[in-house]
Design a protein around this motif. Structure first.
Motif, PDB file in Angstrom:
ATOM      1  N   ALA A   1      34.098  56.102  67.267  1.00 42.41           N
ATOM      2  CA  ALA A   1      32.784  56.527  66.788  1.00 42.41           C
ATOM      3  C   ALA A   1      32.877  56.990  65.336  1.00 42.41           C
ATOM      4  CB  ALA A   1      32.246  57.657  67.655  1.00 42.41           C
ATOM      5  N   ARG A   2      31.740  56.967  64.658  1.00 37.33           N
ATOM      6  CA  ARG A   2      31.650  57.421  63.272  1.00 37.33           C
ATOM      7  C   ARG A   2      30.423  58.297  63.123  1.00 37.33           C
ATOM      8  NH1 ARG A   2      32.186  51.596  62.894  1.00 37.33           N
ATOM      9  NH2 ARG A   2      34.382  51.080  62.591  1.00 37.33           N
ATOM     10  N   PRO A   3      30.417  59.222  62.174  1.00 39.52           N
ATOM     11  CA  PRO A   3      29.230  60.046  61.969  1.00 39.52           C
ATOM     12  C   PRO A   3      28.002  59.165  61.730  1.00 39.52           C
ATOM     13  CG  PRO A   3      31.076  60.938  60.727  1.00 39.52           C
ATOM     14  CD  PRO A   3      31.522  59.611  61.265  1.00 39.52           C
ATOM     15  N   GLY A   4      26.967  59.432  62.466  1.00 38.97           N
ATOM     16  CA  GLY A   4      25.742  58.647  62.343  1.00 38.97           C
ATOM     17  C   GLY A   4      25.762  57.368  63.147  1.00 38.97           C
ATOM     18  N   GLY A   5      26.873  57.070  63.805  1.00 38.84           N
ATOM     19  CA  GLY A   5      26.980  55.817  64.550  1.00 38.84           C
ATOM     20  C   GLY A   5      27.239  55.998  66.030  1.00 38.84           C
ATOM     21  N   GLY A   6      27.045  57.198  66.544  1.00 34.65           N
ATOM     22  CA  GLY A   6      27.337  57.471  67.948  1.00 34.65           C
ATOM     23  C   GLY A   6      26.544  56.637  68.933  1.00 34.65           C
ATOM     24  N   PRO A   7      25.220  56.535  68.780  1.00 35.11           N
ATOM     25  CA  PRO A   7      24.458  55.698  69.715  1.00 35.11           C
ATOM     26  C   PRO A   7      24.861  54.230  69.648  1.00 35.11           C
ATOM     27  CG  PRO A   7      23.022  57.283  68.646  1.00 35.11           C
ATOM     28  CD  PRO A   7      24.343  57.372  67.945  1.00 35.11           C
ATOM     29  N   TYR A   8      25.093  53.721  68.443  1.00 37.27           N
ATOM     30  CA  TYR A   8      25.539  52.331  68.295  1.00 37.27           C
ATOM     31  C   TYR A   8      26.888  52.128  68.968  1.00 37.27           C
ATOM     32  CZ  TYR A   8      27.195  48.075  65.953  1.00 37.27           C
ATOM     33  OH  TYR A   8      27.692  46.824  65.675  1.00 37.27           O
ATOM     34  N   ALA A   9      27.824  53.040  68.717  1.00 38.74           N
ATOM     35  CA  ALA A   9      29.144  52.943  69.323  1.00 38.74           C
ATOM     36  C   ALA A   9      29.039  52.948  70.842  1.00 38.74           C
ATOM     37  CB  ALA A   9      30.028  54.090  68.839  1.00 38.74           C
ATOM     38  N   SER A  10      28.167  53.779  71.361  1.00 39.96           N
ATOM     39  CA  SER A  10      27.980  53.850  72.814  1.00 39.96           C
ATOM     40  C   SER A  10      27.469  52.533  73.368  1.00 39.96           C
ATOM     41  CB  SER A  10      26.985  54.973  73.153  1.00 39.96           C
ATOM     42  OG  SER A  10      27.436  56.226  72.689  1.00 39.96           O
ATOM     43  N   SER A  11      26.544  51.896  72.652  1.00 39.34           N
ATOM     44  CA  SER A  11      25.988  50.623  73.131  1.00 39.34           C
ATOM     45  C   SER A  11      27.044  49.525  73.137  1.00 39.34           C
ATOM     46  CB  SER A  11      24.785  50.203  72.281  1.00 39.34           C
ATOM     47  OG  SER A  11      25.175  49.771  70.978  1.00 39.34           O
ATOM     48  N   LYS A  12      27.928  49.517  72.140  1.00 40.25           N
ATOM     49  CA  LYS A  12      28.950  48.478  72.063  1.00 40.25           C
ATOM     50  C   LYS A  12      30.071  48.717  73.077  1.00 40.25           C
ATOM     51  CE  LYS A  12      27.116  45.850  68.934  1.00 40.25           C
ATOM     52  NZ  LYS A  12      26.671  44.479  69.273  1.00 40.25           N
ATOM     53  N   ALA A  13      30.390  49.976  73.328  1.00 36.13           N
ATOM     54  CA  ALA A  13      31.373  50.275  74.366  1.00 36.13           C
ATOM     55  C   ALA A  13      30.856  49.802  75.723  1.00 36.13           C
ATOM     56  CB  ALA A  13      31.675  51.770  74.394  1.00 36.13           C
ATOM     57  N   ALA A  14      29.577  50.044  75.982  1.00 38.61           N
ATOM     58  CA  ALA A  14      28.975  49.583  77.236  1.00 38.61           C
ATOM     59  C   ALA A  14      28.932  48.060  77.296  1.00 38.61           C
ATOM     60  CB  ALA A  14      27.568  50.161  77.373  1.00 38.61           C
ATOM     61  N   LEU A  15      28.690  47.408  76.158  1.00 39.81           N
ATOM     62  CA  LEU A  15      28.659  45.946  76.137  1.00 39.81           C
ATOM     63  C   LEU A  15      30.023  45.361  76.497  1.00 39.81           C
ATOM     64  CD1 LEU A  15      27.144  43.312  75.522  1.00 39.81           C
ATOM     65  CD2 LEU A  15      27.820  43.585  73.123  1.00 39.81           C
ATOM     66  N   GLU A  16      31.092  45.988  76.041  1.00 44.34           N
ATOM     67  CA  GLU A  16      32.422  45.482  76.378  1.00 44.34           C
ATOM     68  C   GLU A  16      32.696  45.599  77.876  1.00 44.34           C
ATOM     69  OE1 GLU A  16      35.540  46.873  73.834  1.00 44.34           O
ATOM     70  OE2 GLU A  16      34.549  46.107  72.014  1.00 44.34           O
ATOM     71  N   MET A  17      32.248  46.673  78.503  1.00 46.19           N
ATOM     72  CA  MET A  17      32.422  46.776  79.948  1.00 46.19           C
ATOM     73  C   MET A  17      31.531  45.769  80.676  1.00 46.19           C
ATOM     74  SD  MET A  17      33.808  47.745  82.609  1.00 46.19           S
ATOM     75  CE  MET A  17      34.957  48.941  81.960  1.00 46.19           C
ATOM     76  N   ALA A  18      30.317  45.563  80.182  1.00 52.07           N
ATOM     77  CA  ALA A  18      29.445  44.558  80.790  1.00 52.07           C
ATOM     78  C   ALA A  18      30.063  43.165  80.675  1.00 52.07           C
ATOM     79  CB  ALA A  18      28.067  44.589  80.130  1.00 52.07           C
ATOM     80  N   THR A  19      30.749  42.910  79.569  1.00 52.48           N
ATOM     81  CA  THR A  19      31.459  41.634  79.389  1.00 52.48           C
ATOM     82  C   THR A  19      32.503  41.450  80.472  1.00 52.48           C
ATOM     83  OG1 THR A  19      31.107  41.675  76.988  1.00 52.48           O
ATOM     84  CG2 THR A  19      32.925  40.324  77.807  1.00 52.48           C
ATOM     85  N   ARG A  20      33.303  42.477  80.713  1.00 53.07           N
ATOM     86  CA  ARG A  20      34.343  42.379  81.735  1.00 53.07           C
ATOM     87  C   ARG A  20      33.740  42.218  83.130  1.00 53.07           C
ATOM     88  NH1 ARG A  20      36.164  46.793  78.474  1.00 53.07           N
ATOM     89  NH2 ARG A  20      37.852  46.136  77.098  1.00 53.07           N
ATOM     90  N   ALA A  21      32.684  42.973  83.401  1.00 51.23           N
ATOM     91  CA  ALA A  21      32.060  42.896  84.719  1.00 51.23           C
ATOM     92  C   ALA A  21      31.480  41.507  84.970  1.00 51.23           C
ATOM     93  CB  ALA A  21      30.967  43.958  84.831  1.00 51.23           C
ATOM     94  N   ALA A  22      30.822  40.942  83.978  1.00 52.20           N
ATOM     95  CA  ALA A  22      30.251  39.605  84.130  1.00 52.20           C
ATOM     96  C   ALA A  22      31.350  38.566  84.306  1.00 52.20           C
ATOM     97  CB  ALA A  22      29.382  39.269  82.929  1.00 52.20           C
TER      98      ALA A  22
END
Length: 283
Positions: free
Chosen positions: A141-162
Protein backbone atom coordinates in the motif's frame (compact mmCIF):
# COMPACT_ATOMS: atom_id res chain seq x y z
CA UNK A 1 -7.95 -16.14 -35.81
CA UNK A 2 -8.42 -15.47 -32.10
CA UNK A 3 -11.15 -13.10 -30.96
CA UNK A 4 -9.93 -10.91 -28.09
CA UNK A 5 -12.09 -8.64 -25.93
CA UNK A 6 -10.19 -5.87 -24.12
CA UNK A 7 -11.84 -3.61 -21.53
CA UNK A 8 -10.25 -0.24 -20.79
CA UNK A 9 -8.95 -0.28 -24.35
CA UNK A 10 -8.73 3.51 -24.60
CA UNK A 11 -6.20 3.66 -21.77
CA UNK A 12 -2.44 3.58 -22.20
CA UNK A 13 -1.99 -0.05 -21.16
CA UNK A 14 -5.30 -1.24 -22.63
CA UNK A 15 -4.51 0.40 -25.97
CA UNK A 16 -1.04 -1.16 -26.07
CA UNK A 17 -2.56 -4.58 -25.36
CA UNK A 18 -5.00 -4.10 -28.25
CA UNK A 19 -2.16 -3.10 -30.58
CA UNK A 20 -0.05 -6.11 -29.59
CA UNK A 21 -2.90 -8.55 -30.23
CA UNK A 22 -3.68 -6.81 -33.52
CA UNK A 23 -0.07 -7.25 -34.60
CA UNK A 24 -0.52 -10.96 -34.02
CA UNK A 25 -3.55 -11.01 -36.31
CA UNK A 26 -6.29 -11.18 -33.66
CA UNK A 27 -9.86 -10.07 -34.20
CA UNK A 28 -10.58 -7.41 -31.60
CA UNK A 29 -13.54 -6.15 -29.61
CA UNK A 30 -12.58 -3.04 -27.67
CA UNK A 31 -14.52 -1.56 -24.77
CA UNK A 32 -14.20 1.69 -22.85
CA UNK A 33 -16.42 4.37 -21.37
CA UNK A 34 -14.89 7.07 -23.64
CA UNK A 35 -16.27 6.61 -27.17
CA UNK A 36 -14.01 9.21 -28.81
CA UNK A 37 -10.81 7.77 -27.37
CA UNK A 38 -12.01 4.28 -28.24
CA UNK A 39 -12.60 5.28 -31.86
CA UNK A 40 -9.09 6.73 -31.98
CA UNK A 41 -7.57 3.44 -30.79
CA UNK A 42 -9.61 1.47 -33.33
CA UNK A 43 -8.43 3.80 -36.10
CA UNK A 44 -4.79 3.14 -35.18
CA UNK A 45 -5.48 -0.55 -35.69
CA UNK A 46 -6.62 0.02 -39.25
CA UNK A 47 -10.27 -0.81 -38.74
CA UNK A 48 -9.62 -4.31 -37.40
CA UNK A 49 -11.60 -3.73 -34.23
CA UNK A 50 -15.23 -3.48 -33.16
CA UNK A 51 -15.90 -0.91 -30.43
CA UNK A 52 -18.30 -1.04 -27.49
CA UNK A 53 -18.96 1.90 -25.18
CA UNK A 54 -19.52 0.59 -21.66
CA UNK A 55 -19.73 2.14 -18.21
CA UNK A 56 -18.51 -0.66 -15.97
CA UNK A 57 -19.88 0.99 -12.83
CA UNK A 58 -23.28 -0.22 -14.11
CA UNK A 59 -23.74 -3.71 -12.63
CA UNK A 60 -25.43 -4.93 -15.82
CA UNK A 61 -22.74 -3.61 -18.17
CA UNK A 62 -20.08 -6.33 -17.83
CA UNK A 63 -22.33 -9.22 -18.85
CA UNK A 64 -23.98 -7.17 -21.58
CA UNK A 65 -20.57 -6.25 -22.98
CA UNK A 66 -19.37 -9.86 -23.23
CA UNK A 67 -22.64 -10.96 -24.81
CA UNK A 68 -22.50 -8.11 -27.35
CA UNK A 69 -18.91 -8.92 -28.31
CA UNK A 70 -19.74 -12.62 -28.66
CA UNK A 71 -22.79 -11.89 -30.79
CA UNK A 72 -21.04 -9.31 -32.95
CA UNK A 73 -17.77 -11.06 -33.81
CA UNK A 74 -18.38 -14.64 -32.76
CA UNK A 75 -17.04 -16.58 -29.75
CA UNK A 76 -14.49 -14.75 -27.62
CA UNK A 77 -11.24 -16.65 -27.09
CA UNK A 78 -9.42 -14.22 -24.80
CA UNK A 79 -10.81 -11.72 -22.30
CA UNK A 80 -8.48 -9.01 -20.99
CA UNK A 81 -9.79 -6.98 -18.06
CA UNK A 82 -7.67 -3.84 -18.32
CA UNK A 83 -10.22 -1.25 -17.18
CA UNK A 84 -9.38 0.35 -13.86
CA UNK A 85 -9.38 3.59 -11.90
CA UNK A 86 -6.76 4.87 -9.45
CA UNK A 87 -8.06 7.81 -7.43
CA UNK A 88 -5.91 9.37 -4.73
CA UNK A 89 -8.01 8.62 -1.68
CA UNK A 90 -6.84 8.50 1.93
CA UNK A 91 -8.37 5.85 4.16
CA UNK A 92 -9.25 8.66 6.58
CA UNK A 93 -11.43 10.30 3.93
CA UNK A 94 -12.96 7.32 2.14
CA UNK A 95 -16.75 7.21 1.95
CA UNK A 96 -19.15 4.54 0.74
CA UNK A 97 -19.71 6.12 -2.67
CA UNK A 98 -16.01 6.43 -3.54
CA UNK A 99 -15.23 2.94 -2.22
CA UNK A 100 -18.12 1.33 -4.11
CA UNK A 101 -17.26 3.06 -7.40
CA UNK A 102 -13.62 1.98 -7.14
CA UNK A 103 -14.50 -1.63 -6.39
CA UNK A 104 -17.20 -1.65 -9.07
CA UNK A 105 -14.63 -0.96 -11.79
CA UNK A 106 -11.52 -2.64 -10.38
CA UNK A 107 -13.05 -5.80 -8.92
CA UNK A 108 -16.75 -6.34 -9.62
CA UNK A 109 -16.51 -5.66 -13.36
CA UNK A 110 -13.70 -8.15 -14.07
CA UNK A 111 -15.41 -10.77 -11.92
CA UNK A 112 -18.69 -10.30 -13.81
CA UNK A 113 -17.09 -10.22 -17.27
CA UNK A 114 -15.19 -13.40 -16.41
CA UNK A 115 -18.40 -15.09 -15.27
CA UNK A 116 -20.27 -14.06 -18.42
CA UNK A 117 -17.39 -15.18 -20.63
CA UNK A 118 -17.13 -18.53 -18.84
CA UNK A 119 -20.86 -19.25 -19.10
CA UNK A 120 -20.85 -18.68 -22.85
CA UNK A 121 -17.63 -20.65 -23.33
CA UNK A 122 -18.87 -23.63 -21.29
CA UNK A 123 -22.19 -23.67 -23.14
CA UNK A 124 -20.34 -23.63 -26.46
CA UNK A 125 -17.83 -26.25 -25.26
CA UNK A 126 -14.90 -23.94 -25.94
CA UNK A 127 -11.69 -23.29 -23.96
CA UNK A 128 -10.56 -19.75 -23.26
CA UNK A 129 -8.19 -17.47 -21.40
CA UNK A 130 -8.77 -14.52 -19.08
CA UNK A 131 -6.09 -12.02 -18.10
CA UNK A 132 -6.77 -9.51 -15.33
CA UNK A 133 -4.58 -6.43 -14.96
CA UNK A 134 -3.52 -6.15 -11.34
CA UNK A 135 -0.90 -3.85 -9.79
CA UNK A 136 2.12 -3.89 -7.54
CA UNK A 137 -0.14 -2.07 -5.09
CA UNK A 138 -1.78 -5.42 -4.36
CA UNK A 139 1.34 -6.26 -2.35
CA UNK A 140 2.30 -2.85 -0.98
CA UNK A 141 0.00 0.00 0.00
CA UNK A 142 0.97 3.64 -0.47
CA UNK A 143 -0.32 6.85 1.12
CA UNK A 144 -3.46 7.83 -0.73
CA UNK A 145 -3.65 4.45 -2.45
CA UNK A 146 -5.19 2.22 0.21
CA UNK A 147 -8.58 1.67 -1.44
CA UNK A 148 -6.94 1.01 -4.82
CA UNK A 149 -4.47 -1.41 -3.24
CA UNK A 150 -7.34 -3.21 -1.54
CA UNK A 151 -9.22 -3.61 -4.83
CA UNK A 152 -6.17 -5.07 -6.60
CA UNK A 153 -5.38 -7.45 -3.75
CA UNK A 154 -8.96 -8.71 -3.96
CA UNK A 155 -8.66 -9.01 -7.75
CA UNK A 156 -5.65 -11.29 -7.40
CA UNK A 157 -7.58 -13.61 -5.08
CA UNK A 158 -10.56 -13.54 -7.46
CA UNK A 159 -8.13 -14.54 -10.23
CA UNK A 160 -6.99 -17.57 -8.27
CA UNK A 161 -10.52 -18.55 -7.29
CA UNK A 162 -11.75 -18.35 -10.89
CA UNK A 163 -8.76 -20.37 -12.10
CA UNK A 164 -9.48 -23.05 -9.52
CA UNK A 165 -13.12 -23.40 -10.59
CA UNK A 166 -12.87 -22.91 -14.34
CA UNK A 167 -9.84 -25.05 -15.09
CA UNK A 168 -11.95 -28.17 -15.58
CA UNK A 169 -13.69 -26.37 -18.45
CA UNK A 170 -10.41 -25.52 -20.18
CA UNK A 171 -10.57 -21.86 -19.15
CA UNK A 172 -7.35 -20.38 -17.79
CA UNK A 173 -7.42 -17.28 -15.58
CA UNK A 174 -4.24 -15.35 -14.82
CA UNK A 175 -3.22 -11.81 -13.91
CA UNK A 176 -0.45 -9.51 -15.05
CA UNK A 177 0.77 -7.07 -12.41
CA UNK A 178 2.50 -4.00 -13.88
CA UNK A 179 5.00 -1.92 -12.01
CA UNK A 180 4.83 1.82 -12.49
CA UNK A 181 4.18 2.59 -16.15
CA UNK A 182 3.84 6.24 -17.10
CA UNK A 183 0.83 6.82 -19.35
CA UNK A 184 -1.13 9.94 -20.20
CA UNK A 185 -4.43 9.61 -18.38
CA UNK A 186 -7.06 12.10 -17.32
CA UNK A 187 -8.77 9.26 -15.47
CA UNK A 188 -5.72 8.19 -13.44
CA UNK A 189 -3.36 11.19 -13.20
CA UNK A 190 -0.19 11.02 -11.09
CA UNK A 191 2.12 13.78 -9.94
CA UNK A 192 5.70 14.16 -11.11
CA UNK A 193 6.85 13.70 -7.50
CA UNK A 194 4.99 10.38 -7.27
CA UNK A 195 6.38 9.17 -10.59
CA UNK A 196 9.95 9.98 -9.55
CA UNK A 197 9.59 8.27 -6.17
CA UNK A 198 7.97 5.07 -7.40
CA UNK A 199 9.78 4.66 -10.71
CA UNK A 200 13.03 3.15 -9.36
CA UNK A 201 13.62 -0.53 -10.08
CA UNK A 202 16.60 -2.91 -10.39
CA UNK A 203 16.57 -2.78 -14.20
CA UNK A 204 16.97 0.99 -14.10
CA UNK A 205 14.42 2.06 -16.68
CA UNK A 206 10.76 3.03 -16.58
CA UNK A 207 8.12 0.60 -17.73
CA UNK A 208 6.48 0.97 -21.11
CA UNK A 209 2.90 -0.08 -21.94
CA UNK A 210 4.34 -2.46 -24.54
CA UNK A 211 6.17 -4.35 -21.77
CA UNK A 212 2.81 -5.12 -20.22
CA UNK A 213 1.15 -5.87 -23.55
CA UNK A 214 3.74 -8.46 -24.51
CA UNK A 215 3.32 -10.22 -21.16
CA UNK A 216 -0.46 -10.28 -21.55
CA UNK A 217 -0.25 -11.77 -25.04
CA UNK A 218 2.20 -14.40 -23.87
CA UNK A 219 0.25 -15.57 -20.83
CA UNK A 220 -2.98 -15.63 -22.84
CA UNK A 221 -1.36 -17.63 -25.63
CA UNK A 222 -0.46 -21.25 -26.35
CA UNK A 223 3.07 -21.02 -24.91
CA UNK A 224 1.46 -20.58 -21.46
CA UNK A 225 -1.18 -23.29 -21.93
CA UNK A 226 -0.29 -25.02 -18.62
CA UNK A 227 -0.33 -21.84 -16.53
CA UNK A 228 -3.41 -20.75 -14.60
CA UNK A 229 -4.08 -18.96 -11.34
CA UNK A 230 -0.78 -17.08 -11.52
CA UNK A 231 0.10 -13.42 -11.10
CA UNK A 232 2.91 -12.39 -13.46
CA UNK A 233 4.85 -9.44 -12.05
CA UNK A 234 6.07 -7.21 -14.88
CA UNK A 235 7.74 -4.43 -12.94
CA UNK A 236 11.47 -4.26 -13.69
CA UNK A 237 12.04 -6.09 -10.42
CA UNK A 238 10.52 -3.40 -8.20
CA UNK A 239 8.53 -6.00 -6.23
CA UNK A 240 11.74 -7.77 -5.19
CA UNK A 241 12.40 -5.28 -2.41
CA UNK A 242 13.05 -1.70 -1.36
CA UNK A 243 15.81 -0.54 -3.72
CA UNK A 244 15.90 3.00 -2.30
CA UNK A 245 16.84 2.00 1.25
CA UNK A 246 20.48 2.18 2.42
CA UNK A 247 22.42 -0.99 3.16
CA UNK A 248 21.87 -2.44 6.62
CA UNK A 249 25.60 -2.57 7.36
CA UNK A 250 28.69 -0.93 5.93
CA UNK A 251 32.29 -1.57 7.09
CA UNK A 252 33.26 1.05 9.65
CA UNK A 253 29.69 1.87 10.64
CA UNK A 254 28.56 1.71 14.25
CA UNK A 255 26.10 -1.10 14.89
CA UNK A 256 22.63 0.05 15.89
CA UNK A 257 22.53 -2.81 18.38
CA UNK A 258 25.34 -3.18 20.85
CA UNK A 259 26.38 -6.47 22.41
CA UNK A 260 25.92 -4.72 25.73
CA UNK A 261 22.15 -4.57 25.14
CA UNK A 262 21.88 -8.28 24.34
CA UNK A 263 19.82 -10.30 26.85
CA UNK A 264 22.02 -12.27 29.22
CA UNK A 265 23.23 -15.58 27.84
CA UNK A 266 21.79 -18.72 29.31
CA UNK A 267 23.71 -20.12 32.27
CA UNK A 268 22.90 -23.66 31.18
CA UNK A 269 26.14 -25.64 30.89
CA UNK A 270 27.38 -25.69 27.31
CA UNK A 271 25.02 -22.91 26.18
CA UNK A 272 26.24 -20.65 23.34
CA UNK A 273 26.11 -16.91 24.05
CA UNK A 274 23.41 -15.13 22.08
CA UNK A 275 24.51 -12.92 19.16
CA UNK A 276 23.24 -9.38 18.98
CA UNK A 277 20.00 -9.24 16.99
CA UNK A 278 20.27 -7.56 13.61
CA UNK A 279 16.73 -6.17 13.37
CA UNK A 280 17.17 -3.23 15.73
CA UNK A 281 17.56 -2.24 19.38
CA UNK A 282 16.28 -4.68 22.00
CA UNK A 283 13.47 -3.61 24.18
Amino acid sequence: MAHVLVTGAAGGIGGAIAEEFAAQGALLSLADRDPRALTSVAARLGGQAATHTADLTDPDAPSALVEAAWAGHGPVDVLVNAAGVYPSLDMLDVDAHAWDRLFAVNLRAPVLTTGAFARLAVTAGRPGAVVNISSGSALRARPGGGPYASSKAALEMATRAAALELGEHGIRVNAVSPGFVQVSSDCNPVSAEYAAAIGANPLGRPGDPRDIARAVCWIAGPDASWITGEVLRVDGGSSTGALHLPRIWQPGDTRATSLATTPAASTRPGATPLAAPSEGPTR
